[in-house]
Enzyme design. Structure first.
Site, PDB file in Angstrom:
ATOM      1  N   GLY A   1      39.648  43.814  21.426  1.00 26.51           N
ATOM      2  CA  GLY A   1      39.664  42.368  21.670  1.00 26.51           C
ATOM      3  C   GLY A   1      38.237  41.876  21.806  1.00 26.51           C
ATOM      4  NE  ARG A  25      43.610  45.013  35.459  1.00 25.08           N
ATOM      5  CZ  ARG A  25      42.448  44.350  35.489  1.00 25.08           C
ATOM      6  NH1 ARG A  25      41.311  44.994  35.358  1.00 25.08           N
ATOM      7  NH2 ARG A  25      42.421  43.047  35.672  1.00 25.08           N
ATOM      8  CD  GLU A  73      40.593  49.486  40.554  1.00 25.04           C
ATOM      9  OE1 GLU A  73      40.358  48.319  40.925  1.00 25.04           O
ATOM     10  OE2 GLU A  73      40.513  49.848  39.384  1.00 25.04           O
ATOM     11  CG  HIS A  96      37.512  46.935  39.080  1.00 24.19           C
ATOM     12  ND1 HIS A  96      38.884  46.943  39.059  1.00 24.19           N
ATOM     13  CD2 HIS A  96      37.130  46.044  38.133  1.00 24.19           C
ATOM     14  CE1 HIS A  96      39.308  46.078  38.135  1.00 24.19           C
ATOM     15  NE2 HIS A  96      38.258  45.520  37.566  1.00 24.19           N
TER      16      HIS A  96
HETATM   17  C1  8YV Z   1      37.771  41.689  38.425  1.00 21.45           C
HETATM   18  C2  8YV Z   1      38.615  42.250  36.101  1.00 21.45           C
HETATM   19  O1  8YV Z   1      38.649  42.624  38.895  1.00 21.45           O
HETATM   20  O2  8YV Z   1      38.545  40.202  34.953  1.00 21.45           O
HETATM   21  C3  8YV Z   1      39.187  41.199  35.225  1.00 21.45           C
HETATM   22  O3  8YV Z   1      40.315  41.390  34.752  1.00 21.45           O
HETATM   23  O4  8YV Z   1      39.063  43.338  36.110  1.00 21.45           O
HETATM   24  C4  8YV Z   1      37.434  41.952  36.969  1.00 21.45           C
HETATM   25  O5  8YV Z   1      36.564  41.097  36.425  1.00 21.45           O
HETATM   26  C5  8YV Z   1      38.322  40.413  38.865  1.00 21.45           C
HETATM   27  O6  8YV Z   1      39.525  40.097  38.348  1.00 21.45           O
HETATM   28  C6  8YV Z   1      37.504  39.384  39.524  1.00 21.45           C
HETATM   29  O7  8YV Z   1      37.766  39.293  40.900  1.00 21.45           O
END
Ligand code: 8YV
Length: 319
Positions: free
Chosen positions: A154, A233, A262, A280
């Site tokens: 993507g 993920r 996590e 992460h």
């Molecule tokens: C962060 C992410 O975990 O954008 C995502 O899907 O995995 C990361 O950028 C997040 O969601 C921001 O708090």
């Protein structure tokens, strides 16, 4: 817009709270003594919400019958039941595009740290082993001329491919469909791609379709000279199978920014010398997170101000 009720289920960063508080009537469910009672009494007034840090499922959607839009913090929206939202006419948005380069940079750093052994080399110097043991062992592979297998080509995957090309890697990819406009070699079968690449890199979305897709068979196909990198993920990786493969030497090493549970990271992974583990941090810089937070707000103000969501999740396009 000020009389529009917006719900925060869990705390979110101050930029979002302050902007939503100024523009809307903001409710913080996490501050309520009786969240269930609050939902019972007031859920019917909520027209917009922020999601991404808790499961937004059919049950919660049913308690918010006037909900029009759920603005997800993050590009990944695997905590949202999009089919249930769509069935109820609820728009779901995410923070795509603004984090592509940041996440690709993190992925690329993780490839170098893992395949070239850079994190391990840093530890080697700090522990005084350069003096006591001499030169650091040579890395197995040069990136130049090696093959990178990307799972999920993507926006982020294509940005990673550009970095890999600059390093002289050959690029293969796996996904649901072949992309006619991409110059890279497509594999419909993940195991076959794992067999043919030196570095297998996952940046596919989470959710049921990719659940534990990197399993024992894929790792075995990758083989004892191969490395696996995960910045997608944790749910896409069978973590128990990964630990077993690393322990048995079935694969050479792993670089991980995401984990199954996590912030829990299995002790076995922490104890190994051939793993690189990040907490992460794919998108974790101030400019990029600020842009993501702003997009969460802009999707809500766009919707209620002009009737337009800026970045709907793909399932919403044409809905
Ligand atoms: C962060 C992410 O975990 O954008 C995502 O899907 O995995 C990361 O950028 C997040 O969601 C921001 O708090």
């Amino acid at each position: 817009m000020k009389d529009t009720d917006i719900l925060l289920v869990k705390p979110v960063p101050p930029l979002i709270v302050e902007a939503l508080d100024a523009a809307f009537t903001l409710h913080r469910l996490y501050d309520e003594d009786d969240p269930e009672g609050w939902l019972e009494a007031n859920g019917g007034r909520v027209r917009g919400m922020v999601c991404g840090n808790f499961p937004l499922d059919a049950d919660l959607l049913d308690r918010l019958p006037a909900l029009e839009i759920a603005s997800n913090l993050g590009v990944g929206y695997d905590s949202v039941d999009v089919a249930a939202a769509k069935a109820r006419g609820v728009m779901v948005t995410h923070t795509r595009s603004v984090l592509d380069d940041e996440v690709a940079d993190t992925a690329w750093a993780l490839v170098l740290m893992t395949v070239r052994g850079l994190a391990r080399a840093d530890r080697y110097v700090r522990a005084g082993r350069w003096q006591s043991e001499g030169a650091f062992p040579l890395a197995r592979h040069s990136l130049k001329g090696s093959r990178l297998g990307i799972i999920g080509l993507g926006r982020i995957g294509r940005n990673i491919a550009a970095r890999a090309e600059a390093s002289g890697m050959e690029i293969l990819y796996h996904g649901r469909h072949e992309q006619a406009d991409q110059p890279y070699l497509y594999y419909g079968d993940l195991r076959e791609m794992a067999r043919d690449c030196d570095v297998l890199l996952n940046c596919a979305p989470g959710g049921p379709a990719t659940e534990k897709m990197i399993d024992a068979a894929v790792l075995e196909a990758l083989g004892p000279e191969g490395y696996v990198i995960n910045i997608g993920r944790g749910s896409s990786m069978d973590e128990a199978a990964l630990i077993a493969a690393l322990e048995a030497g079935t694969i050479a090493g792993a670089g991980l920014d995401v984990f199954e549970d996590e912030p829990e990271v299995p002790q076995a992974l922490r104890d190994m010398e051939n793993t690189v583990l990040l907490p992460h941090i794919g998108s974790a810089t101030i400019p990029t997170r600020t842009a993501m937070f702003q997009l969460v707000v802009d999707n809500l103000t766009g919707w209620f101000g002009r009737g337009e969501a800026l970045t709907p999740v793909p399932e919403m396009e044409g809905a």
